[in-house]
Design an enzyme around this catalytic site. Structure first.
Site, PDB file in Angstrom:
ATOM      1  N   THR A   7     -16.521  -6.712 -45.786  1.00 42.80           N
ATOM      2  CA  THR A   7     -17.801  -6.751 -45.074  1.00 42.80           C
ATOM      3  C   THR A   7     -18.653  -7.888 -45.623  1.00 42.80           C
ATOM      4  O   THR A   7     -18.577  -8.206 -46.810  1.00 42.80           O
ATOM      5  CB  THR A   7     -18.574  -5.419 -45.228  1.00 42.80           C
ATOM      6  OG1 THR A   7     -19.808  -5.523 -44.511  1.00 42.80           O
ATOM      7  CG2 THR A   7     -18.886  -5.077 -46.690  1.00 42.80           C
ATOM      8  N   GLY A  11     -25.771  -4.365 -47.763  1.00 47.85           N
ATOM      9  CA  GLY A  11     -26.308  -3.006 -47.654  1.00 47.85           C
ATOM     10  C   GLY A  11     -25.196  -1.986 -47.472  1.00 47.85           C
ATOM     11  O   GLY A  11     -25.180  -0.929 -48.109  1.00 47.85           O
ATOM     12  N   LYS A  12     -24.240  -2.315 -46.602  1.00 44.18           N
ATOM     13  CA  LYS A  12     -23.081  -1.434 -46.398  1.00 44.18           C
ATOM     14  C   LYS A  12     -22.305  -1.275 -47.696  1.00 44.18           C
ATOM     15  O   LYS A  12     -21.868  -0.174 -48.052  1.00 44.18           O
ATOM     16  CB  LYS A  12     -22.110  -2.043 -45.364  1.00 44.18           C
ATOM     17  CG  LYS A  12     -22.542  -2.011 -43.929  1.00 44.18           C
ATOM     18  CD  LYS A  12     -21.389  -2.567 -43.094  1.00 44.18           C
ATOM     19  CE  LYS A  12     -21.673  -2.597 -41.624  1.00 44.18           C
ATOM     20  NZ  LYS A  12     -20.524  -3.096 -40.842  1.00 44.18           N
ATOM     21  N   GLU A  38     -13.476 -14.600 -42.172  1.00 42.29           N
ATOM     22  CA  GLU A  38     -14.022 -14.539 -40.802  1.00 42.29           C
ATOM     23  C   GLU A  38     -13.104 -13.652 -39.978  1.00 42.29           C
ATOM     24  O   GLU A  38     -11.895 -13.865 -39.946  1.00 42.29           O
ATOM     25  CB  GLU A  38     -14.007 -15.941 -40.169  1.00 42.29           C
ATOM     26  CG  GLU A  38     -15.052 -16.872 -40.719  1.00 42.29           C
ATOM     27  CD  GLU A  38     -16.404 -16.693 -40.040  1.00 42.29           C
ATOM     28  OE1 GLU A  38     -16.433 -16.232 -38.889  1.00 42.29           O
ATOM     29  OE2 GLU A  38     -17.426 -17.013 -40.692  1.00 42.29           O
ATOM     30  N   ASP A  76     -17.429  -0.603 -38.586  1.00 41.09           N
ATOM     31  CA  ASP A  76     -18.274  -1.157 -37.543  1.00 41.09           C
ATOM     32  C   ASP A  76     -19.342  -0.116 -37.228  1.00 41.09           C
ATOM     33  O   ASP A  76     -19.042   1.075 -37.147  1.00 41.09           O
ATOM     34  CB  ASP A  76     -17.470  -1.522 -36.295  1.00 41.09           C
ATOM     35  CG  ASP A  76     -18.196  -2.582 -35.486  1.00 41.09           C
ATOM     36  OD1 ASP A  76     -18.451  -3.669 -36.033  1.00 41.09           O
ATOM     37  OD2 ASP A  76     -18.541  -2.320 -34.313  1.00 41.09           O
ATOM     38  N   SER A  77     -20.569  -0.549 -37.117  1.00 42.67           N
ATOM     39  CA  SER A  77     -21.642   0.419 -36.933  1.00 42.67           C
ATOM     40  C   SER A  77     -22.723  -0.166 -36.049  1.00 42.67           C
ATOM     41  O   SER A  77     -22.690  -1.348 -35.695  1.00 42.67           O
ATOM     42  CB  SER A  77     -22.217   0.824 -38.294  1.00 42.67           C
ATOM     43  OG  SER A  77     -22.560  -0.316 -39.041  1.00 42.67           O
ATOM     44  N   ARG A 186     -22.807   6.546 -42.112  1.00 42.40           N
ATOM     45  CA  ARG A 186     -21.790   5.897 -42.960  1.00 42.40           C
ATOM     46  C   ARG A 186     -21.141   6.922 -43.894  1.00 42.40           C
ATOM     47  O   ARG A 186     -19.936   6.985 -44.026  1.00 42.40           O
ATOM     48  CB  ARG A 186     -22.492   4.789 -43.762  1.00 42.40           C
ATOM     49  CG  ARG A 186     -21.633   4.019 -44.745  1.00 42.40           C
ATOM     50  CD  ARG A 186     -22.275   2.702 -45.059  1.00 42.40           C
ATOM     51  NE  ARG A 186     -22.496   1.932 -43.853  1.00 42.40           N
ATOM     52  CZ  ARG A 186     -23.677   1.792 -43.254  1.00 42.40           C
ATOM     53  NH1 ARG A 186     -24.775   2.300 -43.771  1.00 42.40           N
ATOM     54  NH2 ARG A 186     -23.781   1.107 -42.127  1.00 42.40           N
TER      55      ARG A 186
HETATM   56  P1  ITT Z   1     -19.662  -6.622 -41.263  1.00 43.44           P
HETATM   57  O1  ITT Z   1     -19.186  -6.673 -39.820  1.00 43.44           O
HETATM   58  O2  ITT Z   1     -19.315  -7.861 -42.026  1.00 43.44           O
HETATM   59  O3  ITT Z   1     -19.235  -5.360 -41.942  1.00 43.44           O
HETATM   60  P2  ITT Z   1     -22.297  -6.523 -40.035  1.00 43.44           P
HETATM   61  O4  ITT Z   1     -23.687  -6.381 -40.560  1.00 43.44           O
HETATM   62  O5  ITT Z   1     -22.034  -7.671 -39.082  1.00 43.44           O
HETATM   63  O6  ITT Z   1     -21.286  -6.574 -41.266  1.00 43.44           O
HETATM   64  P3  ITT Z   1     -21.653  -4.669 -37.914  1.00 43.44           P
HETATM   65  O7  ITT Z   1     -21.019  -5.714 -37.064  1.00 43.44           O
HETATM   66  O8  ITT Z   1     -20.973  -3.327 -38.041  1.00 43.44           O
HETATM   67  O9  ITT Z   1     -21.890  -5.158 -39.398  1.00 43.44           O
HETATM   68  O10 ITT Z   1     -23.134  -4.478 -37.389  1.00 43.44           O
HETATM   69  C1  ITT Z   1     -23.837  -3.319 -37.640  1.00 43.44           C
HETATM   70  C2  ITT Z   1     -25.325  -3.596 -37.606  1.00 43.44           C
HETATM   71  O11 ITT Z   1     -25.974  -2.350 -37.294  1.00 43.44           O
HETATM   72  C3  ITT Z   1     -25.847  -4.002 -38.987  1.00 43.44           C
HETATM   73  O12 ITT Z   1     -25.909  -5.382 -39.141  1.00 43.44           O
HETATM   74  C4  ITT Z   1     -27.238  -3.382 -38.976  1.00 43.44           C
HETATM   75  O13 ITT Z   1     -28.133  -4.240 -38.372  1.00 43.44           O
HETATM   76  C5  ITT Z   1     -27.077  -2.136 -38.116  1.00 43.44           C
HETATM   77  N1  ITT Z   1     -26.829  -0.967 -38.974  1.00 43.44           N
HETATM   78  C6  ITT Z   1     -25.660  -0.304 -39.166  1.00 43.44           C
HETATM   79  N2  ITT Z   1     -25.803   0.683 -40.061  1.00 43.44           N
HETATM   80  C7  ITT Z   1     -27.078   0.629 -40.484  1.00 43.44           C
HETATM   81  C8  ITT Z   1     -27.831   1.359 -41.423  1.00 43.44           C
HETATM   82  O14 ITT Z   1     -27.278   2.314 -42.176  1.00 43.44           O
HETATM   83  N3  ITT Z   1     -29.109   1.029 -41.598  1.00 43.44           N
HETATM   84  C9  ITT Z   1     -29.682   0.050 -40.884  1.00 43.44           C
HETATM   85  N4  ITT Z   1     -29.050  -0.702 -39.981  1.00 43.44           N
HETATM   86  C10 ITT Z   1     -27.743  -0.423 -39.781  1.00 43.44           C
END
Ligand code: ITT
Length: 201
Positions: A7, A11-12, A38, A76-77, A186
């Site tokens: 990732t 934060g994740k 990437e 993915d979230s 999560r």
């Molecule tokens: P990776 O794909 O590299 O893991 P990313 O930030 O691009 O990182 P995602 O494509 O899964 O991740 O996008 C999820 C977005 O949703 C993330 O960037 C946040 O803006 C939001 N999000 C997900 N979980 C969250 C949380 O627990 N708190 C706040 N925002 C969250």
């Protein structure tokens, strides 16, 4: 046990460490030559499909550096707002970058229905097979940006009370990581993965 988390989102990473470290896993960001690889995310409206695409590419990358037997995690979230038909959903990262939390509040101006949910789909490769977990955290979008904790949309999201836990109308941005974990999409997804791991080992 070593667990790589592929990732770019710090934060994740922090939240996954908080879940896995007490169980004896050492979670580290997966990098090749010092860079998070990437990944091509498919254009689709399902978090599960995106997470599946991420883990498949991740396993190939692990194998390409001779670490195919190591454990790898992806997720993915996104934030799904009911009155916007689930927007920004799978586009959450992109929309956050473009309009920020303030932009979301603007979209919801004068809207009484503020219900929303965070959702996560995670996949873990244990060196032999893939385990999948999903989690949902219901709540509402607050009317101002509040708090410095967490990341992403945390400062505008108040979780619904869950299993006797309440943030007392505070956003995720205003509470500690250990409080967020009691509600977190999560954490729920990772718990499903841990249960699946227990069943197979
Ligand atoms: P990776 O794909 O590299 O893991 P990313 O930030 O691009 O990182 P995602 O494509 O899964 O991740 O996008 C999820 C977005 O949703 C993330 O960037 C946040 O803006 C939001 N999000 C997900 N979980 C969250 C949380 O627990 N708190 C706040 N925002 C969250």
């Amino acid at each position: 046990m070593q667990l790589w988390f592929m990732t770019g989102n710090k934060g994740k990473l922090l939240e996954a460490k908080h879940v896995f470290s007490p169980l004896g896993f050492e979670v580290e960001q997966f990098k090749i030559n010092g860079e998070v690889p990437e990944i091509i995310e498919p254009q689709c409206d399902s978090l599960e499909e995106v997470a599946n695409a991420k883990i498949k590419q991740g396993i190939k990358l692990l194998q390409s550096i001779g670490k195919g037997k190591d454990a790898l995690l992806v997720e993915d979230s996104g934030l799904f707002i009911d009155v916007l038909g689930g927007f920004p959903g799978v586009y959450s990262a992109f929309i956050l970058e473009k309009i920020g939390c303030a932009g979301i509040l603007k979209l919801l101006e004068n809207n009484e229905n503020r219900s929303a949910s965070f959702r996560a789909s995670s996949c873990l490769w244990d060196g032999q097979r893939i385990h999948m977990g999903n989690g949902i955290c219901n709540g509402v979008i607050f009317d101002t940006v509040c708090g410095e904790n967490g990341f992403g949309y945390d400062p505008i999201f108040i979780p619904s009370d869950f299993l006797g836990n309440s943030t007392g109308e505070k956003t995720f941005g205003e509470v500690d990581i250990s409080i967020k974990e009691k509600f977190s999409h999560r954490k729920k997804a990772l718990d499903e993965i841990l249960a699946s791991l227990k069943n197979t080992h």
